[in-house]
Design an enzyme around this catalytic site. Sequence first.
Site, PDB file in Angstrom:
ATOM      1  N   HIS A 151      -8.740  12.190 -64.899  1.00  0.00           N
ATOM      2  CA  HIS A 151      -9.708  11.195 -64.835  1.00  0.00           C
ATOM      3  C   HIS A 151     -10.326  10.820 -66.003  1.00  0.00           C
ATOM      4  CE1 HIS A 151      -9.667  10.661 -60.303  1.00  0.00           C
ATOM      5  NE2 HIS A 151      -9.905  11.878 -60.047  1.00  0.00           N
TER       6      HIS A 151
ATOM      7  N   GLU B 244     -10.101  19.249 -51.905  1.00  0.00           N
ATOM      8  CA  GLU B 244     -10.825  17.929 -51.606  1.00  0.00           C
ATOM      9  C   GLU B 244     -10.459  17.018 -50.837  1.00  0.00           C
ATOM     10  OE1 GLU B 244     -10.817  16.512 -55.722  1.00  0.00           O
ATOM     11  OE2 GLU B 244      -8.895  16.864 -55.987  1.00  0.00           O
TER      12      GLU B 244
HETATM   13 MG   LIG Z   1     -10.887  15.075 -57.334  1.00  0.00          MG
END
Ligand SMILES: [Mg+2]
Lengths: 254, 254, 254, 254, 254, 254
Positions: A46, A146
């Site tokens: 990210h 996750e």
């Molecule tokens: Mg993540």
Amino acid sequence: MSNNLLTDRFAQGEIARGAWLAVPSSISAEIVARTGVDYCCVDMQHGAVGYSDAIPMMQAVRAEGVTPLVRVSANDMAEIGRALDAGAQGVVVPLVSTPEQAAEAAAACRYPPRGVRSFGPIRASVAAGSSEIDALEQVLCAVMVETDEGLANVEAIAATPGVGAIYVGPADLSLALGLPPKYEHDDPTHESSIQRIRKACESAGIVAGIHCADGDMARRRLAQGFRMVTVANDAKSIGAAVAAELAAAVASSD
Amino acid sequence: MSNNLLTDRFAQGEIARGAWLAVPSSISAEIVARTGVDYCCVDMQHGAVGYSDAIPMMQAVRAEGVTPLVRVSANDMAEIGRALDAGAQGVVVPLVSTPEQAAEAAAACRYPPRGVRSFGPIRASVAAGSSEIDALEQVLCAVMVETDEGLANVEAIAATPGVGAIYVGPADLSLALGLPPKYEHDDPTHESSIQRIRKACESAGIVAGIHCADGDMARRRLAQGFRMVTVANDAKSIGAAVAAELAAAVASSD
Amino acid sequence: MSNNLLTDRFAQGEIARGAWLAVPSSISAEIVARTGVDYCCVDMQHGAVGYSDAIPMMQAVRAEGVTPLVRVSANDMAEIGRALDAGAQGVVVPLVSTPEQAAEAAAACRYPPRGVRSFGPIRASVAAGSSEIDALEQVLCAVMVETDEGLANVEAIAATPGVGAIYVGPADLSLALGLPPKYEHDDPTHESSIQRIRKACESAGIVAGIHCADGDMARRRLAQGFRMVTVANDAKSIGAAVAAELAAAVASSD
Amino acid sequence: MSNNLLTDRFAQGEIARGAWLAVPSSISAEIVARTGVDYCCVDMQHGAVGYSDAIPMMQAVRAEGVTPLVRVSANDMAEIGRALDAGAQGVVVPLVSTPEQAAEAAAACRYPPRGVRSFGPIRASVAAGSSEIDALEQVLCAVMVETDEGLANVEAIAATPGVGAIYVGPADLSLALGLPPKYEHDDPTHESSIQRIRKACESAGIVAGIHCADGDMARRRLAQGFRMVTVANDAKSIGAAVAAELAAAVASSD
Amino acid sequence: MSNNLLTDRFAQGEIARGAWLAVPSSISAEIVARTGVDYCCVDMQHGAVGYSDAIPMMQAVRAEGVTPLVRVSANDMAEIGRALDAGAQGVVVPLVSTPEQAAEAAAACRYPPRGVRSFGPIRASVAAGSSEIDALEQVLCAVMVETDEGLANVEAIAATPGVGAIYVGPADLSLALGLPPKYEHDDPTHESSIQRIRKACESAGIVAGIHCADGDMARRRLAQGFRMVTVANDAKSIGAAVAAELAAAVASSD
Amino acid sequence: MSNNLLTDRFAQGEIARGAWLAVPSSISAEIVARTGVDYCCVDMQHGAVGYSDAIPMMQAVRAEGVTPLVRVSANDMAEIGRALDAGAQGVVVPLVSTPEQAAEAAAACRYPPRGVRSFGPIRASVAAGSSEIDALEQVLCAVMVETDEGLANVEAIAATPGVGAIYVGPADLSLALGLPPKYEHDDPTHESSIQRIRKACESAGIVAGIHCADGDMARRRLAQGFRMVTVANDAKSIGAAVAAELAAAVASSD
Ligand SMILES: [Mg+2]
Ligand SMILES: [Mg+2]
Ligand SMILES: [Mg+2]
Ligand SMILES: [Mg+2]
Ligand SMILES: [Mg+2]
Ligand SMILES: [Mg+2]
């Protein structure tokens, strides 16, 4: 003792506090590394960091005696190998949902016969201080749990040989649970899921890690038994710090 | 009204709060610009920023409606021209000690017959929204008074046509006064010198600016009549913010 | 003892062997630094290195416990300051021909009242391990004597306060003497000029340094009393080494 | 015959048509070089090109058999040397106003005793195909006459030994004459000044060159006797070409 | 109304004309964006653009109020996520041949439960003006139909939820049909295939888009009902424009 | 004859000696290419080279009349296409273990109907000197056999249409055989495996290639019948060469 201070810490039962690097600069990486964190993780999932940026960042981190990690963009053998060859002393692998996927991540970190990593340690040998297989394999394989599937399989994932840590991604976990992408929730499901992951790690004898919104949350997670906590993120820190100074400048002046 | 929000603010008697950019990244520049500051100054004197880095940084700053400035490394006509051509809407020129030097800095910002700038506004026309000379000349020429000679000549420097602001460099000014390089001192000479510079600007009808250690100092300088104050620096902010989170994580956990 | 291993070596009467970096990469810089040299000098005069490249190179060099230097492109106060702020622990200043020029170079390396350097040690404080003036001023100012005028003035140059070394540029010195640009010549004028420079340094109590074509020449220069010798250059090394392997591959195979 | 196709062309009385590079990319440089121009000039005065960008651009240009030039930002010996060392086979020096300045530019292009260039031809030897002084000195020194003082001195500038061309900057020349910064004017002063420069070159036996707005103007300048004409600029070309396609797409569709 | 001008246009039944970016520079990106196109697509499949280059390009595009898109190199969840996190407000996904593949592309663009995108919108939140899921999901998922299998499945692909457009790649489609890789053919199969794709989009209520050779072709495609047309490509434009000026310069002069 | 000197050499039964590029710089690439090697392979599997670095490196290699190759990080169609579009005239594909994988690698190098490559030859047309499919398909597809499974399938791999060479990775092959990762072993299994691969290539009429530790080993491999041998690696060469000079400087001086 190895050249990997982070895995050494974990082997000795210690905790580690780290930082996340999303700004593509060896200058900001160096500044963050000098704060005294135990690891700096270059975020290639990210963060705004390309491969050409990541290497000088890891060089700067290592220079401070801090362990460089990379969060790869996917559970991809070639990408994991590239990160390790570039000098990462561990990888954080996102979205691992099954023990098979966890085993693939682990295999990408070790050479045959323990794994499938290809040999060519251009900077891995710098990080490891050696070109010997044993030294080169002293890397942390942290998998992220996750997703809902990952949560359901967390005990098996934690028990996968070669996995050194599970690193919780609380925002993605929130989405997996039908909640907004936050680090903490009033809803007890999110918190109990996080604790389930922690306990799975403890049972399996591996490190429980978690991404935190700030130092205060990191402190609380450490108190719960998490042993690898990220206390800050370069991008958020810079914005918050400059905004705070701006607010102070505005406060009583207008 | 022009395309230069900063000089427009000053023309309307307003103040401006800004940030300093020393990290060579358009990502950190964008983050800083989004905090709501009025200007972002790319520091090519003391920052870790090369020319190849500076342009994307200024593109990112401009995208947020914030005025990009450059602190050049020297009072050099070619370098000032390069900064303006690259889209800076003003320059901060260090170590200006005489009105002749101030006039050279001002001349480097304008085209003949008002100055000596060479025409070739590759991104200056983007910043100005026009390739017309009048629009292109809407840039701030801020000179730094930070030497003993500069202090002695400050009234003449402030009165130099084409100079839009004097920007105080408190650390270099400290050294010039035989003090350690700090932003503030108990010693009254430093503070009285700063106020002398401010008054010289007010008398000459130009903007008094000053580099500040933080938002609180910026607020106090604004209260004194300074109109251009830098409230934060990206590099220091990131280090301080991460260190603070780390401290919070350590605090009660150990 | 300071954070500058090179000036510490020289203060203790030791010698230093270094390498020259002309390839703009932190990877090659790291490889060279790991060979065990005492310093690595980023060549911003004749090397293919821009400012945006130089910082990661110096970060990589420092990580190996090797002292990073910069050869600047000119005896320019702003450029010398930029190099030092970026973390160079010394500068090599080309084409210094008079004691006045030498004094200017020295002044660019120190803060007032000893010099004219402007304060803003973004990475200088990293290199020095401190932001204190004393620590920051622990840098080597090496000036190059390589013109006929410089040769004529070498004793005065060597005696200039603040100059820590004279670094001989044998190729430019050749041209200054009407010879082709080589490191050594049968013509005795070149060699006697080099020895005159060395003796001037010894008389003045500063370091005599010299650029060498290879390790063998460096060894001979050390034996003569030179204390700072550059044994290799990254660009030449890579070409020579690959060519040698290619020749070995061709040798008996065709 | 030398390795410098451009100076060879000029020596043989031929003309040259070139392009200007302001976009910092070796991809666009390669594309432009492949159009068949005789030279590509990397614009480091007004272009968005830093030193770290310029070298790959010149490598790409040379690969096409096109002569790489650099317009430096100033008549600065160190910067001219850097450009030539990086592989430029000529420099275009802006704002030359006196024969003394022209002589300085010329001296920066040659080694002692003919000039003051420092030896270190890292890529100059690639461009020249040799490390011999004679080959390395086969570079074009083109000076720009574009100020009123330069115009007044143009005959003496053209007669300066070592100057190979005067390259007219019509926009700066316009400003010098009190006109808006355009390539052509109805006002006869501008055009007669341009012709005066051309004639000065012809009398001195050097090349008259001129920056042109487009190919049509270049054709007209060639017909007048100019021998070095720049027919296009990458930045303007890309904007104009995309805008034209957009206009064609809009034309009858709305 | 959202922060995504392109999807807003499409939601309102409007058309969009865009440009393709293959040159790795934020300067050329800015120039192209300023022509008035509706979108600029950074081509990471066939363009010369790495991830480290793409972000400043998208920053420059966004600054002009133009929608930045990325053509990814593959229908890969991690790469699509990286592009969106970096600030692309849509992706163009090549070689989509089945509705399953189309669904995967769509899922990569949305968060659970609608998709599988991982949360971490470092620049996505800048582009969206928000970190809310709804705002972040305002991105265009355009899939390319350009294989024979894709053509056979086009109606099902067009009907796949989450797909906002089909973007025709006429060159790959040519190869799929056994024709040379051109934008248009006399052979009616190619054209009828293109129209079949357009009709499939219209039936499904999504946008039909197509890559065009130039503005004239774009105009014709718009007249046929295509609503997303790329009128120019930076690399081709620069080459064509410089070549045209060179031809004009040569025309009557030789 | 084509524009691909390497495949032409192989078609004429000739051998090729090459170099490996792991340092991300067009300067070191150029230096290596100028040694006279036949190919330079940019290593994107184990080298420190990102996509943004690789293109200028290949431009520099091509300028010397040397064939640029890329070792991709994986047998991935999109990555192979990216390398070829960027101007590689061949790819080296690691870890190919089955004829199916070999066929995928080959298909990634050719357009339909022979393969699955997508059309967009931004620099491939520069390398090929044409945008015609036939010219663009003149690329080398070299697959690496370096796993136990690959060894078991080597004859079938060698016989796969479209595969032009098998390139042996001796270090990974060592690991596959339970040996430490070296280029040569006393253990006869390693050597006999290498010869089995060579013979498989000879039987299939394709090129046998091998990675060598140095020129001497390359010479010996050529004598055995290998036709594509890598004689040196930039990173290792630079370290070895500088270390050798340093050793020479130390030798008799201490
Ligand atoms: Mg993540
Ligand atoms: Mg100052
Ligand atoms: Mg020299
Ligand atoms: Mg001009
Ligand atoms: Mg396509
Ligand atoms: Mg291998």
